[in-house]
Design a protein around this motif. Sequence first.
Motif, PDB file in Angstrom:
ATOM      1  N   THR A  43       3.190   0.530   3.981  1.00 22.45           N
ATOM      2  CA  THR A  43       3.830   1.462   3.062  1.00 22.45           C
ATOM      3  C   THR A  43       3.257   2.862   3.263  1.00 22.45           C
ATOM      4  O   THR A  43       2.206   3.040   3.891  1.00 22.45           O
ATOM      5  CB  THR A  43       3.580   1.054   1.593  1.00 22.45           C
ATOM      6  N   ILE A  44       3.930   3.831   2.683  1.00 22.43           N
ATOM      7  CA  ILE A  44       3.420   5.201   2.700  1.00 22.43           C
ATOM      8  C   ILE A  44       2.097   5.254   1.936  1.00 22.43           C
ATOM      9  O   ILE A  44       1.185   5.996   2.298  1.00 22.43           O
ATOM     10  CB  ILE A  44       4.455   6.174   2.107  1.00 22.43           C
ATOM     11  N   ARG A  71      13.320   2.281  -3.459  1.00 21.03           N
ATOM     12  CA  ARG A  71      13.520   2.796  -2.105  1.00 21.03           C
ATOM     13  C   ARG A  71      13.017   1.795  -1.073  1.00 21.03           C
ATOM     14  O   ARG A  71      13.687   1.499  -0.087  1.00 21.03           O
ATOM     15  CB  ARG A  71      12.814   4.136  -1.943  1.00 21.03           C
ATOM     16  N   GLN A  85       9.686   7.085   7.905  1.00 23.76           N
ATOM     17  CA  GLN A  85       9.647   7.261   6.454  1.00 23.76           C
ATOM     18  C   GLN A  85       8.959   8.533   6.000  1.00 23.76           C
ATOM     19  O   GLN A  85       9.173   8.982   4.870  1.00 23.76           O
ATOM     20  CB  GLN A  85       8.927   6.075   5.802  1.00 23.76           C
ATOM     21  N   VAL A  86       8.114   9.108   6.859  1.00 27.65           N
ATOM     22  CA  VAL A  86       7.298  10.235   6.407  1.00 27.65           C
ATOM     23  C   VAL A  86       6.884  11.075   7.609  1.00 27.65           C
ATOM     24  O   VAL A  86       6.864  10.584   8.747  1.00 27.65           O
ATOM     25  CB  VAL A  86       6.058   9.700   5.622  1.00 27.65           C
ATOM     26  N   ASP A  95      14.183  15.743   5.388  1.00 29.36           N
ATOM     27  CA  ASP A  95      13.231  15.467   4.310  1.00 29.36           C
ATOM     28  C   ASP A  95      13.999  14.940   3.103  1.00 29.36           C
ATOM     29  O   ASP A  95      15.166  15.296   2.894  1.00 29.36           O
ATOM     30  CB  ASP A  95      12.486  16.737   3.904  1.00 29.36           C
ATOM     31  N   LEU A  96      13.359  14.109   2.290  1.00 27.16           N
ATOM     32  CA  LEU A  96      14.022  13.598   1.082  1.00 27.16           C
ATOM     33  C   LEU A  96      14.374  14.719   0.117  1.00 27.16           C
ATOM     34  O   LEU A  96      15.307  14.589  -0.668  1.00 27.16           O
ATOM     35  CB  LEU A  96      13.145  12.564   0.374  1.00 27.16           C
ATOM     36  N   ASP A 109       9.876   4.662  -5.919  1.00 24.52           N
ATOM     37  CA  ASP A 109       9.371   4.181  -4.630  1.00 24.52           C
ATOM     38  C   ASP A 109       9.672   2.703  -4.402  1.00 24.52           C
ATOM     39  O   ASP A 109      10.021   2.300  -3.293  1.00 24.52           O
ATOM     40  CB  ASP A 109       7.864   4.425  -4.515  1.00 24.52           C
ATOM     41  N   GLU A 160      16.291  11.256  -3.448  1.00 23.42           N
ATOM     42  CA  GLU A 160      14.993  11.804  -3.844  1.00 23.42           C
ATOM     43  C   GLU A 160      14.574  11.400  -5.246  1.00 23.42           C
ATOM     44  O   GLU A 160      13.404  11.431  -5.580  1.00 23.42           O
ATOM     45  CB  GLU A 160      14.967  13.328  -3.684  1.00 23.42           C
ATOM     46  N   ARG A 195       7.977  12.934   2.635  1.00 29.46           N
ATOM     47  CA  ARG A 195       8.865  11.782   2.766  1.00 29.46           C
ATOM     48  C   ARG A 195      10.182  12.227   3.395  1.00 29.46           C
ATOM     49  O   ARG A 195      10.700  13.296   3.077  1.00 29.46           O
ATOM     50  CB  ARG A 195       9.115  11.134   1.422  1.00 29.46           C
ATOM     51  N   THR A 196      10.692  11.375   4.283  1.00 31.10           N
ATOM     52  CA  THR A 196      11.954  11.666   4.951  1.00 31.10           C
ATOM     53  C   THR A 196      12.998  10.625   4.565  1.00 31.10           C
ATOM     54  O   THR A 196      12.659   9.555   4.044  1.00 31.10           O
ATOM     55  CB  THR A 196      11.787  11.649   6.486  1.00 31.10           C
TER      56      THR A 196
END
Length: 139
Positions: A14-15, A130, A61-62, A114-115, A127, A123, A91-92
């Motif tokens: 995960t991020i 998502r 993702q980022v 980007d988000l 989380d 956006e 975050r993208t």
Amino acid sequence: MGLNLIKLCVGTDTIEDLEAWRAKIAPGDKPMYHVTRMSPKRADELLDGGSLYWVIKRVIQVRQRIIGLEEVTGSDGISRCCIWLDRELVRTAPRPKKPFQGWRYLTTADAPPDLSSPAAGGEELPDELRATLIEMGAW
């Protein structure tokens, strides 16, 4: 057209895992870094606003802005490249990516937005939602 790098974020799910790794290797306000075997030949283009896009669990993702590139020598005597990264994780929009080795160049035109960009959407999603959508392949 800008130039970026894309790299698998091995060992993270995960991020949040990436954030924990960042806190461990670069505590406080120190810049984050990633050491890789090969040095980019197009360094000037990367340093002109480029980012490192992280692929987590086969999904981009980022990203993090690249702030420097430095040749370093490991304890084994092998020359490597230290990629210095801005601490901010941006975050993208999620985009699937097949596995690959090392890093690859990624043009800005081919990079996910980007988000925070209106083109990305989502956006406002929590989380967990998502992540579930990404796992299901619905995003």
